[in-house]
Design a protein around this motif. Structure first.
Motif, PDB file in Angstrom:
ATOM      1  N   VAL A   1       0.836  -1.190   0.000  1.00 23.13           N
ATOM      2  CA  VAL A   1       0.000   0.000   0.000  1.00 23.13           C
ATOM      3  C   VAL A   1       0.875   1.247   0.000  1.00 23.13           C
ATOM      4  O   VAL A   1       0.618   2.213  -0.710  1.00 23.13           O
ATOM      5  CB  VAL A   1      -0.942   0.008   1.225  1.00 23.13           C
ATOM      6  N   TYR A   2       1.940   1.181   0.810  1.00 21.01           N
ATOM      7  CA  TYR A   2       2.882   2.293   0.865  1.00 21.01           C
ATOM      8  C   TYR A   2       4.184   1.804   1.475  1.00 21.01           C
ATOM      9  O   TYR A   2       4.173   0.973   2.389  1.00 21.01           O
ATOM     10  CB  TYR A   2       2.323   3.446   1.722  1.00 21.01           C
ATOM     11  N   GLU A   3       5.296   2.319   0.968  1.00 24.68           N
ATOM     12  CA  GLU A   3       6.588   2.016   1.598  1.00 24.68           C
ATOM     13  C   GLU A   3       7.554   3.155   1.348  1.00 24.68           C
ATOM     14  O   GLU A   3       7.541   3.795   0.308  1.00 24.68           O
ATOM     15  CB  GLU A   3       7.158   0.693   1.085  1.00 24.68           C
ATOM     16  N   GLN A   4       8.371   3.388   2.361  1.00 22.69           N
ATOM     17  CA  GLN A   4       9.437   4.366   2.259  1.00 22.69           C
ATOM     18  C   GLN A   4      10.607   3.865   3.095  1.00 22.69           C
ATOM     19  O   GLN A   4      10.450   3.554   4.277  1.00 22.69           O
ATOM     20  CB  GLN A   4       8.967   5.723   2.780  1.00 22.69           C
ATOM     21  N   ASN A   5      11.737   3.735   2.481  1.00 24.66           N
ATOM     22  CA  ASN A   5      12.937   3.207   3.128  1.00 24.66           C
ATOM     23  C   ASN A   5      12.729   1.777   3.635  1.00 24.66           C
ATOM     24  O   ASN A   5      13.337   1.366   4.628  1.00 24.66           O
ATOM     25  CB  ASN A   5      13.370   4.104   4.296  1.00 24.66           C
ATOM     26  N   GLY A   6      11.897   1.034   2.947  1.00 24.53           N
ATOM     27  CA  GLY A   6      11.535  -0.308   3.394  1.00 24.53           C
ATOM     28  C   GLY A   6      12.659  -1.322   3.364  1.00 24.53           C
ATOM     29  O   GLY A   6      12.563  -2.363   4.029  1.00 24.53           O
ATOM     30  N   LEU A   7      13.702  -1.052   2.599  1.00 26.01           N
ATOM     31  CA  LEU A   7      14.831  -1.985   2.520  1.00 26.01           C
ATOM     32  C   LEU A   7      16.056  -1.474   3.277  1.00 26.01           C
ATOM     33  O   LEU A   7      17.145  -2.020   3.130  1.00 26.01           O
ATOM     34  CB  LEU A   7      15.194  -2.240   1.049  1.00 26.01           C
ATOM     35  N   LEU A   8      15.841  -0.464   4.093  1.00 20.28           N
ATOM     36  CA  LEU A   8      16.936   0.104   4.885  1.00 20.28           C
ATOM     37  C   LEU A   8      16.976  -0.586   6.257  1.00 20.28           C
ATOM     38  O   LEU A   8      15.976  -0.648   6.963  1.00 20.28           O
ATOM     39  CB  LEU A   8      16.717   1.605   5.064  1.00 20.28           C
ATOM     40  N   GLY A   9      18.136  -1.104   6.620  1.00 16.45           N
ATOM     41  CA  GLY A   9      18.265  -1.784   7.907  1.00 16.45           C
ATOM     42  C   GLY A   9      18.356  -0.797   9.059  1.00 16.45           C
ATOM     43  O   GLY A   9      19.217   0.084   9.067  1.00 16.45           O
TER      44      GLY A   9
END
Length: 463
Positions: free
Chosen positions: A61-69
């Protein structure tokens, strides 16, 4: 018939368009809310990550910086919980065995623990300290034993290091920093009662330690602070030392202010406590455990077994009360089941391996413990949301869902360490749409309460 088919098609199309518009609306609102959050002065030097999925379809639905640890703090517990369900099983139970090697009315007692973190816990009737001790004493009495010449604790294949990587010195002397041993007792916790002065700056004295920790002493360097300032007291126990110190403050005019610490050697404390109970029923025994490698069971006969509550029940308290000890014990137990060695490193390795098999890259789970207390953990919100979505499809989901607390009217696990705040969980909106979400913030400035209110404002879009 044609008219009916056209009407049906129109209804389905309208529903699809409405759903698509609604999804776009939520996505747009989340984008605006998150952008405002990122631009807030509290995030001037910080970083935030948000990942939201449609629970029914799994679509983003929404993502921001989703692959940042990022450091997850206690939201790490949802990963450990789901991993334990999958790798140990919903009905898993710990078993602590007691065995005797008899010589007439004398015997040596062998305790074979399995890392049970609930042993002696006050959270269940069957695990309470007095219930456990009474049961063991009665079982020994039935064997006709009058004297126990030695008490052995089998620590074979269990890592003696109870503190996972990266735990902070300020944490490990306190109850939430209690690490797991093969034999745990009372959640490896004790209480300290304190008395403060009537004026700010007055010294604080120690009233009592409950229970008394045998072989260890504490001194207070605490001072009295203003009324309403709460618990700012921390226990520091130097490694391999018999004396610790409490530093910080508690409020003025307190006569029995309680703080809780981590027992330095839980197996010793348990054996000494058991000795006192046995003495009360006429059975002599030494007061110190002889911990070491495996003692051949061929020389001992198991006469009593204590079984823990099932995993489902352990997970409930693990998440509801954020009991760090439970998570660390589960990680070591996962390792013991897979490799025979109760090691945090091996347990973490198994967890990362399992989720990689489920499609989550191990680079997204750069973890070193099971509770999230270590600031060295780095996970992505994509990984957290994916694991939460995976959980929805499992037969154990009911217990897992029930274990999550409610904050801001939403079922979600919270996480807090210095400079870190996180929430991840589930929510069903008023319109019936269901969401899975993970929201992490690192290195914010200002008060925790303020950043929490601003995070809630973003999550409110899902309502």
């Amino acid at each position: 018939m044609l008219q009916f088919m056209l009407r049906t098609t129109l209804i389905v199309l309208c529903a699809f368009v409405h759903s698509l518009a609604l999804s776009q609306s939520v996505s747009g609102q989340l984008s605006a809310a998150f952008e405002a959050f990122q631009n807030d002065p509290q995030l001037r030097n910080g970083i935030a990550s948000l990942y939201v999925m449609d629970a029914k379809t799994g679509k983003v639905v929404y993502e921001q910086n989703g692959l940042l640890g990022l450091a997850p703090a206690s939201t790490m517990k949802v990963i450990t919980s789901a991993s334990a369900y999958e790798l140990l099983g919903e009905g898993f139970q710990y078993k602590t065995n007691f065995a005797l090697h008899k010589a007439g009315e004398d015997a040596s007692l062998l305790i074979v623990p399995a890392g049970d973190p609930t042993f002696g816990s006050w959270r269940w009737r069957t695990t309470k300290e007095d219930v456990v001790l009474k049961g063991i004493a009665q079982a020994i009495q039935k064997q006709g034993i009058k004297n126990i010449s030695s008490v052995l604790v089998d620590n074979e294949a269990w890592d003696e290091e109870t503190i996972p990587d990266g735990w902070m010195w300020q944490d490990i002397g306190n109850y939430y920093g209690a690490g797991p041993a093969k034999l745990n007792w009372r959640e490896n916790q004790y209480d300290v009662l304190l008395k403060s002065g009537s004026k700010i700056g007055d010294p604080v004295t120690i009233v009592a330690m409950l229970p008394k920790i045998e072989g260890y002493t504490l001194r207070s360097e605490l001072t009295s602070a203003a009324a309403g300032t709460g618990d700012n007291a921390y226990i520091y126990f130097p490694l391999n030392a018999a004396s610790g110190v409490i530093r910080g403050t508690i409020p003025v005019n307190e006569s029995r202010f309680k703080i809780s610490g981590a027992i330095p050697a839980a197996s010793d404390q348990f054996v000494i406590t058991l000795q006192h109970v046995l003495s009360g029923v006429g059975i002599k025994s030494p007061g110190k455990a002889l911990a070491g490698g495996k003692t051949p069971l061929a020389k001992h006969t198991t006469f009593y077994t204590i079984t823990s509550p099932p995993l489902d029940s352990i997970i409930y308290w693990f998440n509801r009360k954020s009991v760090n000890l439970y998570g660390e014990a589960l990680v070591k137990t996962i390792a013991a089941k897979s490799s025979g060695a109760g090691s945090t490193d091996k347990g973490v390795e198994q967890i990362r391996k399992y989720w990689k098999q489920q499609g989550i890259p191990d680079t997204e789970l750069n973890i070193v413990d099971g509770s999230g207390l270590s600031p060295q953990n780095r996970v992505t919100t994509h990984a957290q949301a994916s694991i939460l979505q995976h959980a929805r499809k499992q037969p154990w989901f009911g217990g897992f869902y029930a274990s999550l607390p409610v904050y801001n009217g939403m079922k979600m696990k919270s996480g807090t360490i210095r400079g870190v705040k996180g929430y991840c969980g589930y929510h069903k909106a008023k319109d019936g749409n269901e969401y899975v979400f993970a929201f992490l913030v690192n290195n914010y400035n200002g008060s925790s309460g303020s950043v929490v209110r601003k995070m809630y404002k973003v999550l409110d879009v899902l309502k």
